[in-house]
Every structure is written in C-alpha cells, then in structure tokens.
Design a protein around this motif. Structure first.
Motif, PDB file in Angstrom:
ATOM      1  N   UNK A  47       6.109  41.662  -2.476  1.00  0.00           N
ATOM      2  CA  UNK A  47       7.143  40.899  -1.828  1.00  0.00           C
ATOM      3  C   UNK A  47       7.348  41.525  -0.634  1.00  0.00           C
ATOM      4  N   UNK A  48       7.762  42.926  -0.670  1.00  0.00           N
ATOM      5  CA  UNK A  48       7.746  43.666   0.785  1.00  0.00           C
ATOM      6  C   UNK A  48       6.575  43.535   1.629  1.00  0.00           C
ATOM      7  N   UNK A  49       5.682  43.548   1.217  1.00  0.00           N
ATOM      8  CA  UNK A  49       4.353  43.706   2.038  1.00  0.00           C
ATOM      9  C   UNK A  49       4.053  42.627   2.813  1.00  0.00           C
ATOM     10  N   UNK A  50       4.538  41.330   2.131  1.00  0.00           N
ATOM     11  CA  UNK A  50       4.201  39.926   2.546  1.00  0.00           C
ATOM     12  C   UNK A  50       5.405  39.833   3.659  1.00  0.00           C
ATOM     13  N   UNK A  51       6.540  40.136   3.555  1.00  0.00           N
ATOM     14  CA  UNK A  51       7.656  40.428   4.676  1.00  0.00           C
ATOM     15  C   UNK A  51       7.086  41.171   5.882  1.00  0.00           C
ATOM     16  N   UNK A  52       6.674  42.224   5.709  1.00  0.00           N
ATOM     17  CA  UNK A  52       6.074  43.209   6.538  1.00  0.00           C
ATOM     18  C   UNK A  52       4.970  42.719   7.627  1.00  0.00           C
ATOM     19  N   UNK A  53       4.130  42.245   6.870  1.00  0.00           N
ATOM     20  CA  UNK A  53       2.882  41.389   7.271  1.00  0.00           C
ATOM     21  C   UNK A  53       3.257  40.254   8.221  1.00  0.00           C
ATOM     22  N   UNK A  54       4.044  39.335   7.911  1.00  0.00           N
ATOM     23  CA  UNK A  54       4.456  38.253   8.474  1.00  0.00           C
ATOM     24  C   UNK A  54       5.224  38.405   9.605  1.00  0.00           C
TER      25      UNK A  54
END
Length: 364
Positions: A291-298
């Motif tokens: 979840x956090x990886x997706x946010x940080x990547x976006x």
C-alpha cells in the motif's frame, strides 16, 4: 455532587480513520494531513526491513535455532508506525509479537530473539533502550506501562509510555485495571490495540459484544480512536497525536488498529483449523507495505534504485542475523540465578550450590 461527564469527542469515528487506502491512494486531497514525505519513506524502509527480519526469524525457527517465533507479517504498519512516533526519552512496552517494533527502535536483532531462543528472559538492556522486556503473559505489560509513566511524571520527567496489546489482551483483567487507573491518574500512556482478529484461535466476536474495542475508551474516561492498522501513515499520525496529548497533560488514549495476522499464531499453531484461506487472501490484498509502496511510487518518492537499496539492506541484515544465530551461544548455567534479587536469598544460594555440585560431579 458534580459528576464529570466525558466529552462526546471521546467516542471513536464510525469507520476506521485512514489516510492512504488499500489501493495506495490518499483519502484526502489535503497532503498536510499526511506525515512528511521523509517520514513516509522511512516508514516504508523500516517496514520492508522488518518483514525481511520476520521471514528470517521464521526460517530460523524451522531450522531449530529458535524455540518459537510469533510472526508479525501483516502487522508491520502498526509496529513501525507507532514506534517512530516516540521520542528517545519515551518508553515502549511490547508483547511477544512485536519483534519488528524492537528492531525498528534500533535494538540488536540477536538480542531481540534471545528470549525466543530460550537463552534469557530478555536479551537487551531495557533501560538503555527504554523498552520493557517482551511480554508473553497477556496484558501484564499494560500495568507496567501505567506504573512507569505515572512514576516518571511524579519524578518530573517528560516521558510517555506506549504499550502494545492484542485484541485477546483486552479480555484480561490486567488491561481493565490498567485502563481504569491510567484514566484516574491521567497518566501519560498510549494504549495501542493491534486487533488482528484472533486471540490464537478465538475470534473477536467470541470475546466482546462491544461495537469496537475503541468504544471501550469512553467507559474509562479517555478518548477511543479507531484506525486502519494497515495504513502506516495513519498509525503514525494517530500515535503521534496521542503521544502529544499525553505529554501535554491530556491523559491516556486508547487506539484500536484494525489489522491481520497473516501467518499462524506461532510455529506451533495450525491456523487452518479456525480460519479460511479466502479470509487470509482478502487481507493479503490490503498488505501495508504494498500500500505504502504504491503511494510513494505514484508521488515520485520511490524509484527502482531506492527499492533495490532497501532490499539489499534487508538481505545484509538477514545474513548477519543468520550467521549470529547459527553460532552456538556460550551459556553459564549459574546465570540462572543472576538478576533474581539484588541480594540472593538463602534459598537461592542453596539452589545455586546444589547446581554447582551437580555440574562439578558431571565433569569429573
């Protein structure tokens, strides 16, 4: 007689508070509600390293290097989000499942696993790390947290205590007593309930009829906060708010973080006897790290190079842990009697003498 009435603000929200949803999308258009990007990046790094530690510890159990290991896979957001909200002067009171929190606080992983290896009751210095021993009996750490926080305030110390409990521990009398006296004393304590759905095999529905565990806060006279425990940003913000409230004299807070234990209770447990694979799969889709990886990547805050560096750091730490745990420790049986009393009792001295005689006879 005037009766104090708790504020209506003590009741939790109807739905769990969340800042980053299961798809990695912010739930508010206001980025100011989220922690600083540097904090979010550190949360992701620590959770990723923590998961690699957790998988390595699980492997060490299968190899016979640990007596038991309670995995916290799936609960990394609760543990990392919470401990990063503490100041160095604050105290942490963990449970047996909170090894990732201890590693994230900078405690040597080998020292963290000493209890689970069976070498010592606690392998690290609690005073050095301002972290209580990992608590195996349910809920006893809640009383320790309240006592320390109250004593620190009497001594004029600017200290807050954070105590982890599971949903099962909320059914224990010790938790009731700790919540009650913490509110009476307005002690600077934060209670974080990691509600992972089961007390070993007992689901929450068989433990309480309360709408949520957070709702119990108002009964003690403290705020109850209900959050998404797989949202590291939300956990960090909620615990930060509660710590600041406690430090400012506002008293204790009860936070319920909804999360899930992906693995079995311990390596001695067969989770398939009381839960379905479909249930586990549903929670895997809400993975806190992904979840956090997706946010940080976006948001352009995480790239492939950073991911590779974090993975390499995790592997390096896991390799060092394997090497250390695969070396047989040198143990002195006489240490069994160390740190029991400042001045050993006559009975303890007698027992130590008997053991020494038996060891000497066995070597002759």
């Amino acid at each position: 007689m005037t009766v104090a009435t708790p504020s209506a603000g003590f009741l939790p929200a109807a739905t769990p508070r969340c800042l980053i949803d299961a798809d990695g999308q912010p739930t508010s258009g206001d980025p100011a509600q989220l922690p600083d990007p540097a904090v979010l990046a550190e949360l992701f790094r620590l959770m990723s390293i923590g998961r690699r530690f957790d998988s390595q510890a699980t492997a060490l159990t299968k190899q016979g290097r640990l007596a038991v290991y309670p995995s916290s896979r799936g609960q990394e957001a609760c543990q990392v989000g919470a401990v990063t909200a503490l100041a160095e002067r604050d105290w942490l009171f963990p449970t047996y499942r909170d090894s990732v929190a201890l590693v994230s606080r900078g405690i040597n992983p080998v020292e963290v696993l000493t209890l689970l290896r069976g070498d010592w009751h606690c392998g690290y210095d609690p005073y050095l790390h301002r972290t209580g021993p990992q608590c195996t009996p349910l809920a006893t750490n809640t009383l320790h947290a309240v006592g320390l926080a109250h004593a620190a305030r009497i001594a004029g110390e600017d200290t807050v205590a954070l105590v982890f409990v599971g949903d099962g521990a909320t059914s224990e009398g010790d938790t009731h007593e700790a919540l009650n006296i913490a509110a009476v004393w307005q002690a600077p304590v934060v209670f974080l309930v990691q509600n992972n759905g089961y007390a070993i095999s007992v689901p929450l529905a068989k433990q309480t009829r309360a709408e949520t565990l957070a709702h119990k806060g108002i009964g003690y006279g403290m705020p109850g906060v209900l959050i998404d425990g797989n949202d590291a940003a939300m956990v960090h913000v909620a615990v930060t708010e509660a710590v600041e409230r406690a430090r400012g004299g506002g008293g204790p807070t009860l936070i319920e973080a909804l999360t899930y234990r992906i693995e079995a209770h311990t390596n001695a447990d067969d989770a398939t006897r009381y839960r379905q694979e479909s249930e586990v799969a549903g929670w895997l889709a809400r993975d806190p790290i992904a979840r956090l990886q997706t946010y940080l990547t976006n948001q352009g805050l995480l790239d492939d190079a950073a991911l590779a560096a974090i993975a390499e750091e995790g592997e390096t730490r896991a390799s060092r842990l394997r090497a250390a745990m695969n070396a047989d420790p040198v143990l002195d049986p006489a240490d069994l009697f160390s740190h029991v009393y400042t001045e050993p009792t006559a009975a303890l001295r007698s027992q130590a003498a008997v053991l020494a005689d038996e060891l000497a006879a066995g070597q002759s």
